[in-house]
Enzyme design. Structure first.
Site, PDB file in Angstrom:
ATOM      1  N   GLU A  35       0.876  -1.162   0.000  1.00  0.00           N
ATOM      2  CA  GLU A  35       0.000   0.000   0.000  1.00  0.00           C
ATOM      3  C   GLU A  35       0.921   1.222   0.000  1.00  0.00           C
ATOM      4  O   GLU A  35       1.782   1.335   0.875  1.00  0.00           O
ATOM      5  CB  GLU A  35      -0.872  -0.013   1.263  1.00  0.00           C
ATOM      6  CG  GLU A  35      -1.903   1.072   1.232  1.00  0.00           C
ATOM      7  CD  GLU A  35      -2.765   1.104   2.495  1.00  0.00           C
ATOM      8  OE1 GLU A  35      -2.717   0.161   3.296  1.00  0.00           O
ATOM      9  OE2 GLU A  35      -3.464   2.119   2.658  1.00  0.00           O
ATOM     10  N   ARG A 266       4.685 -12.610  10.057  1.00  0.00           N
ATOM     11  CA  ARG A 266       5.340 -11.311   9.836  1.00  0.00           C
ATOM     12  C   ARG A 266       6.736 -11.352  10.415  1.00  0.00           C
ATOM     13  O   ARG A 266       7.008 -12.109  11.342  1.00  0.00           O
ATOM     14  CB  ARG A 266       4.590 -10.204  10.584  1.00  0.00           C
ATOM     15  CG  ARG A 266       3.264  -9.836  10.018  1.00  0.00           C
ATOM     16  CD  ARG A 266       2.653  -8.734  10.865  1.00  0.00           C
ATOM     17  NE  ARG A 266       3.085  -7.417  10.412  1.00  0.00           N
ATOM     18  CZ  ARG A 266       2.509  -6.770   9.405  1.00  0.00           C
ATOM     19  NH1 ARG A 266       1.493  -7.311   8.763  1.00  0.00           N
ATOM     20  NH2 ARG A 266       2.922  -5.580   9.044  1.00  0.00           N
ATOM     21  N   LYS A 276       4.336   0.901   9.073  1.00  0.00           N
ATOM     22  CA  LYS A 276       4.516   2.167   8.364  1.00  0.00           C
ATOM     23  C   LYS A 276       3.886   3.335   9.117  1.00  0.00           C
ATOM     24  O   LYS A 276       4.449   4.417   9.162  1.00  0.00           O
ATOM     25  CB  LYS A 276       3.893   2.068   6.970  1.00  0.00           C
ATOM     26  CG  LYS A 276       4.817   1.450   5.949  1.00  0.00           C
ATOM     27  CD  LYS A 276       4.127   1.323   4.603  1.00  0.00           C
ATOM     28  CE  LYS A 276       3.207   0.134   4.575  1.00  0.00           C
ATOM     29  NZ  LYS A 276       2.380   0.002   3.411  1.00  0.00           N
TER      30      LYS A 276
HETATM   31  P1  ATP Z   1       2.467  -1.799   7.641  1.00  0.00           P
HETATM   32  O1  ATP Z   1       1.804  -2.082   8.934  1.00  0.00           O
HETATM   33  O2  ATP Z   1       3.918  -1.558   7.773  1.00  0.00           O
HETATM   34  O3  ATP Z   1       1.763  -0.741   6.846  1.00  0.00           O
HETATM   35  P2  ATP Z   1       1.251  -3.588   5.879  1.00  0.00           P
HETATM   36  O4  ATP Z   1       1.152  -5.051   5.912  1.00  0.00           O
HETATM   37  O5  ATP Z   1       0.005  -2.826   6.048  1.00  0.00           O
HETATM   38  O6  ATP Z   1       2.357  -3.162   6.883  1.00  0.00           O
HETATM   39  P3  ATP Z   1       1.542  -3.346   3.077  1.00  0.00           P
HETATM   40  O7  ATP Z   1       2.079  -2.235   2.279  1.00  0.00           O
HETATM   41  O8  ATP Z   1       0.100  -3.635   2.982  1.00  0.00           O
HETATM   42  O9  ATP Z   1       1.955  -3.072   4.576  1.00  0.00           O
HETATM   43  O10 ATP Z   1       2.383  -4.650   2.838  1.00  0.00           O
HETATM   44  C1  ATP Z   1       2.723  -5.190   1.587  1.00  0.00           C
HETATM   45  C2  ATP Z   1       3.072  -6.639   1.788  1.00  0.00           C
HETATM   46  O11 ATP Z   1       4.150  -6.787   2.696  1.00  0.00           O
HETATM   47  C3  ATP Z   1       1.902  -7.400   2.368  1.00  0.00           C
HETATM   48  O12 ATP Z   1       1.717  -8.582   1.632  1.00  0.00           O
HETATM   49  C4  ATP Z   1       2.300  -7.681   3.784  1.00  0.00           C
HETATM   50  O13 ATP Z   1       1.766  -8.880   4.218  1.00  0.00           O
HETATM   51  C5  ATP Z   1       3.824  -7.707   3.701  1.00  0.00           C
HETATM   52  N1  ATP Z   1       4.410  -7.299   4.981  1.00  0.00           N
HETATM   53  C6  ATP Z   1       4.233  -6.135   5.626  1.00  0.00           C
HETATM   54  N2  ATP Z   1       4.875  -6.122   6.805  1.00  0.00           N
HETATM   55  C7  ATP Z   1       5.496  -7.316   6.911  1.00  0.00           C
HETATM   56  C8  ATP Z   1       6.319  -7.924   7.906  1.00  0.00           C
HETATM   57  N3  ATP Z   1       6.637  -7.293   9.037  1.00  0.00           N
HETATM   58  N4  ATP Z   1       6.771  -9.174   7.668  1.00  0.00           N
HETATM   59  C9  ATP Z   1       6.472  -9.808   6.529  1.00  0.00           C
HETATM   60  N5  ATP Z   1       5.696  -9.302   5.565  1.00  0.00           N
HETATM   61  C10 ATP Z   1       5.206  -8.071   5.736  1.00  0.00           C
HETATM   62 MG    MG Z   2      -1.626  -2.949   4.658  1.00  0.00          MG
END
Ligand code: ATP
Ligand code: MG
Length: 565
Positions: A35, A266, A276
């Site tokens: 995202e 994760r 983020k």
């Molecule tokens: P954040 O909380 O940092 O915004 P998010 O999962 O909402 O994390 P996205 O941009 O939606 O962030 O993530 C893109 C991809 O990266 C998703 O498929 C998510 O599952 C993966 N991802 C995000 N954070 C992690 C993590 N800590 N470990 C493994 N995969 C991750």
């Molecule tokens: Mg997300």
């Protein structure tokens, strides 16, 4: 199978099996779906390595092709920006992966998603609900209690079609209505209790502008986006496990390409935040200099700090996948950084806390070019010369006036080896009015040129680094510690704030460092081992007269040792 096999083995077995049975026509397509609401962090690296790694692994067996799509999951217009899209692309490339022409945007599917919503309304599987968000969550029930059906659940198809079309046209204010899937208010899985598919949001979108004022929810957009792209294996993090029945439900109801979701844990790191939203708070509140402040866990920051992408990839591979959430020690990441830099970084000499050393029997004005090995781990890295002269700098703590028994470096009457230089013996010290040592005076032995052993067979225990005072360059060196003092930065007492866990000493700036002249041509981003001190990377803040270095990592390993013991 899933519960007893490691997820990575499970994913590999599933992909191999799908290829063998021709389930997807010999194709392996994964996606990485960020995202664009912030910069990528080390947690994303794990997902990138997996999603790009699996197709790479199977490309020879996948007759119809194997690849990973980059898809921006830009369904939430309020937090998304072009700056983030650019940074995400830059960081994935830096990490060593390439999506070719397969760059997609969930927002490009808005029209298709809308048509599918109409299809579900017509099939009696979706309805417009006038409850507020708060009422919807209140009537959803709990794990032990069933939900309460919405009073609008049995609206006619015609009324639903009309209301939904008017939602799109912008006739209703934000939050006044939603479109919900009509599934089962008694389901033990809360995600199936008539989840929201669309909400009204009069917000401009970075890509679609003002074309839309209704936006699909993640659960409605994600699986269908996968399906549109014919993603064969949709690999995501564990928090989506409970959403999988809903992912499958939409695909089944619509009768579209059956993408399949598999979850893994994760990545969490000690002393580190990997969300983020919170990282953005750190940037916005000025706790760090920006997204690429070398203390941040973002890929941009790790790059600036000098972490090689290969080290991050090795780390991600090393930690593997699991079906349980776990927290990895930051020392384990540093271990991989050291491993990689030990192989690849040139050695140089730098003195962070200079103490003047005068070689009394070396001629004034004389300069000798001493030969030094660039990298003992890599013969191809070659050699360079370092100037040796009468006035040198050594590290202040490599000298002690009254040394304890185990101190093998310089002290009055003691002899040490100056690396690649000569052996010197301390004959005298000069002190200031306050009694601090401001200069040590030594004699050198001409028979020890290059630091070699003298013919008489005598030994020294200590080798120290040095630079020539006249030739050395001035440098600022930034020493980093973890950004958070607590192992779990989110561990806060009642009424506390996670920001209270920030480490007040996460940055120490050393102004008066002296580095050898060969670094004059070093470019931003280049990494070096400062002999005996650690690995350092040239920061983009560097100017020709004042170099700036970031300490990437110290030399001391605290992880590998623990693994053996
Ligand atoms: P954040 O909380 O940092 O915004 P998010 O999962 O909402 O994390 P996205 O941009 O939606 O962030 O993530 C893109 C991809 O990266 C998703 O498929 C998510 O599952 C993966 N991802 C995000 N954070 C992690 C993590 N800590 N470990 C493994 N995969 C991750
Ligand atoms: Mg997300």
């Amino acid at each position: 199978m899933e519960s007893t096999t490691k997820p990575l083995d499970f994913i590999r077995a599933m992909v191999a099996d799908d290829l063998r049975t021709g389930r997807h026509g010999g194709r392996v397509i994964t996606r990485f779906p960020p995202e664009p609401n912030g910069y990528l962090h080390i947690g994303h690296a794990k997902s990138i390595c997996l999603n790009f790694g699996i197709p790479q692994e199977f490309k020879d067996q996948a007759a119809a092709g194997a690849r990973c799509n980059l898809r921006f999951d830009d369904t939430n217009p309020t937090t998304e920006e072009q700056e983030y899209i650019d940074a995400i692309k830059r960081d994935i490339r830096w990490l060593g992966f390439d999506w070719g022409e397969h760059e997609y945007y969930a927002s490009d599917y808005f029209e298709q998603l809308y048509e599918w919503a109409i299809q579900l309304i017509k099939a009696g599987k979706a309805y417009v609900c006038d409850l507020s968000a708060e009422e919807i969550s209140r009537t959803r029930g709990t794990l032990t209690q069933p939900g309460m059906p919405s009073p609008h659940r049995d609206r006619s198809v015609e009324e639903n079609l009309d209301l939904f079309a008017r939602m799109r046209k912008g006739e209703f204010p934000d939050g006044s209505r939603v479109l919900r899937a009509k599934i089962d208010m008694n389901s033990p899985n809360l995600n199936l209790r008539d989840p929201v598919m669309y909400r009204i949001l009069h917000e401009e979108h970075p890509r679609t502008g003002t074309a839309w004022c209704i936006y699909p929810m993640y659960d409605y957009a994600h699986g269908q986006s996968d399906s549109i792209e014919k993603i064969t294996h949709s690999l995501c993090t564990l928090e989506f496990e409970d959403h999988r029945p809903l992912y499958d439900w939409f695909i089944e109801q619509l009768g579209i390409f059956p993408s399949r979701q598999t979850e893994f844990n994760r990545l969490n790191l000690t002393h580190t935040i990997v969300t983020k939203r919170k990282l953005r708070t750190l940037v916005e509140k000025g706790h760090v200099r920006g997204w690429d402040d070398p203390r941040m866990p973002t890929l941009s920051a790790l790059r600036r700090r000098g972490y090689p992408p290969a080290a991050i990839r090795a780390f991600c591979e090393g930690v593997g996948l699991s079906k349980r959430e776990q927290t990895i020690e930051i020392a384990r990441l540093e271990f991989h950084v050291r491993e990689e830099l030990n192989r690849t970084a040139d050695r140089v000499m730098a003195v962070l806390d200079p103490l003047r050393l005068v070689v009394t029997n070396f001629s004034e004005g004389q300069v000798e070019q001493m030969e030094a090995v660039n990298n003992p781990e890599d013969a191809a890295a070659g050699k360079r010369t370092v100037p040796f002269s009468k006035d040198l700098y050594i590290e202040r703590d490599d000298f002690m006036e009254n040394p304890p028994a185990k101190f093998f470096r310089l002290a009055p009457g003691r002899e040490v080896r100056l690396r690649y230089g000569y052996w010197v013996t301390c004959t005298d010290v000069v002190k200031d009015a306050a009694g601090n040592v401001v200069e040590v005076r030594c004699t050198y032995d001409p028979l020890t040129r290059g630091g070699d052993n003298p013919p008489d067979g005598r030994k020294v225990k200590g080798t120290i680094h040095w630079v020539s005072a006249e030739h050395a360059l001035d440098a600022e060196v930034r020493l980093y510690d973890t950004l958070f003092s607590k192992e779990d930065p989110n561990d806060v007492p009642e009424g506390g704030d996670w920001l209270d866990n920030l480490n007040p000493d996460s940055l120490r700036i050393v102004k008066g460092a002296k580095v050898e002249p060969s670094l004059a041509t070093a470019r931003a981003g280049a990494t070096f081992q400062f002999e005996r001190l650690g690995y350092f990377c040239v920061d983009p803040d560097s100017e020709s007269r004042r170099l700036v270095f970031n300490r990437t990592v110290t030399l001391k390993d605290s992880w590998a040792k623990g693994q053996k013991g």
